[in-house]
Scaffold this motif. Structure first.
Motif: not given
Length: 356
Positions: A203, A223-227, A265-266, A268-269
């Motif tokens: 994340l 790639e990856g999720e962004l916050l 978010a973590s 969900k990750l």
């Protein structure tokens, strides 16, 4: 079940500020017997309005949320894979966590020196992930040599291990992360033997200044999720009395804190879901991976529940709220009886029946 997120980043990017803000939310250790509290670990409750509504419905004496561990990992510098700075400590701690929250500085501030002299989020991401990739490559190269010898005998298991190592080597040696590599069902059962850093979900946390313009944060390979959040602002928010935080967020034009977004978010990750047990004594949230079957979910509560599993009485939390309680829900036939093959769903409220 206990899950942990490692907070990583270069020096002076806001990593420690973020961790300290999270620590202010830390849950009482007494409620989480699985958690060992150390100076660099914060056990943070996962915000979930469903839990509070169920507790009110059941008039519960105690409310226990599920939780995530955040681990403040030593800062990284170039050459960490060769032991530079606190490189060895940094890498060993990352191997122990389930996922990575990579803090990247986006904000400009002449009073906060950047370790590389200039703020450049893209470069910082590349620095961190190059070090992780090179560390993984070292590990795979060592394994590859040994596996080549072992596989000469033609033993199926050793050949499959060699194939895994070769796939990883081909990716890592071309500066690609291990997470992109695909495997057959037969190979998957051996992946635990390759504790690679770049296999872990990531994340990306862009540390911005609230309401200040900032450049887009481009992820490596998309790639990856962004916050994006303002770590300093989050630190200030948690200093306020809990009853004042909502009003302050509203003044800022925010519907929820960045820390709550980060925690969710973590969760969900890691592909986690929440199920609940609810009653007058306590209402509690429990964590399991998506796809978990009922007996294994029961085992999250107590290992004996899994061993002696008989059945599960299940209802969606909204359905339970709609009926007003277990008695009416059962009378309406809304409570389902599920067996060993039932796959738990996010939001299930459950009573496990088991043989003692």
């Amino acid at each position: 079940m206990s899950v942990s997120i490692g907070i990583v980043g270069l020096p002076n990017v806001g990593k420690s500020t973020l961790f300290n803000a999270l620590t202010k939310l830390q849950a009482l250790a007494a409620n989480y017997p699985f958690a060992t509290i150390e100076p660099n670990v914060g056990v943070v409750p996962v915000p979930d309005e469903r839990l509070l509504k169920l507790a009110k419905l059941e008039n519960s004496k105690e409310i226990i949320p599920t939780a995530i561990e955040f681990v403040d990992i030593a800062g990284l510098v170039k050459g960490a894979h060769e032991g530079a700075g606190l490189g060895n400590q940094f890498l060993s701690h990352i191997r122990e966590v389930d996922a990575i929250a990579e803090v990247v500085r986006v904000f400009e501030d002449e009073n906060v020196i950047h370790v590389d002299g200039k703020v450049d989020p893209k470069r910082d991401i590349e620095t961190i992930e190059t070090e992780l990739t090179l560390a993984d490559l070292q590990l795979v190269e060592k394994k590859l040599e040994g596996l080549k010898s072992a596989a000469r005998g033609g033993i199926k298991e050793e050949v499959q291990r060699l194939q895994i190592a070769q796939k990883y080597f081909d990716a890592l040696s071309t500066d690609k992360m291990a997470s992109i590599v695909k495997f057959t069902e037969e190979e998957i059962k051996y992946l635990h033997e390759f504790p690679l850093l770049t296999r872990k979900p990531i994340l990306y946390v862009g540390n911005i200044k609230h309401n200040a313009p900032h450049p887009p944060l481009n992820l490596r390979g998309g790639e990856g999720e962004l916050l994006s959040l303002d770590c300093q602002l989050e630190s200030e928010i948690v200093q306020l009395p809990e009853g004042e935080r909502a009003d302050y967020l509203k003044e800022l034009g925010l519907t929820e804190s960045g820390l709550d977004k980060l925690i969710k978010a973590s969760y969900k990750l890691l592909n986690l879901i929440t199920f609940f047990t609810a009653g007058p004594k306590e209402t509690r949230a429990w964590t399991c991976h998506a796809g978990t079957k009922a007996p294994q979910a029961a085992g999250v509560i107590h290992s004996d529940f899994e061993k002696g599993f008989i059945k599960a009485e299940v209802i969606n939390w909204q359905k339970l709220m709609e009926t007003g309680g277990w008695v009416k829900a059962r009378n309406l036939g809304w409570v389902r009886t599920e067996g060993k093959e039932y796959v738990m769903q996010d939001g299930d409220v459950v009573v496990f029946k088991h043989a003692l």
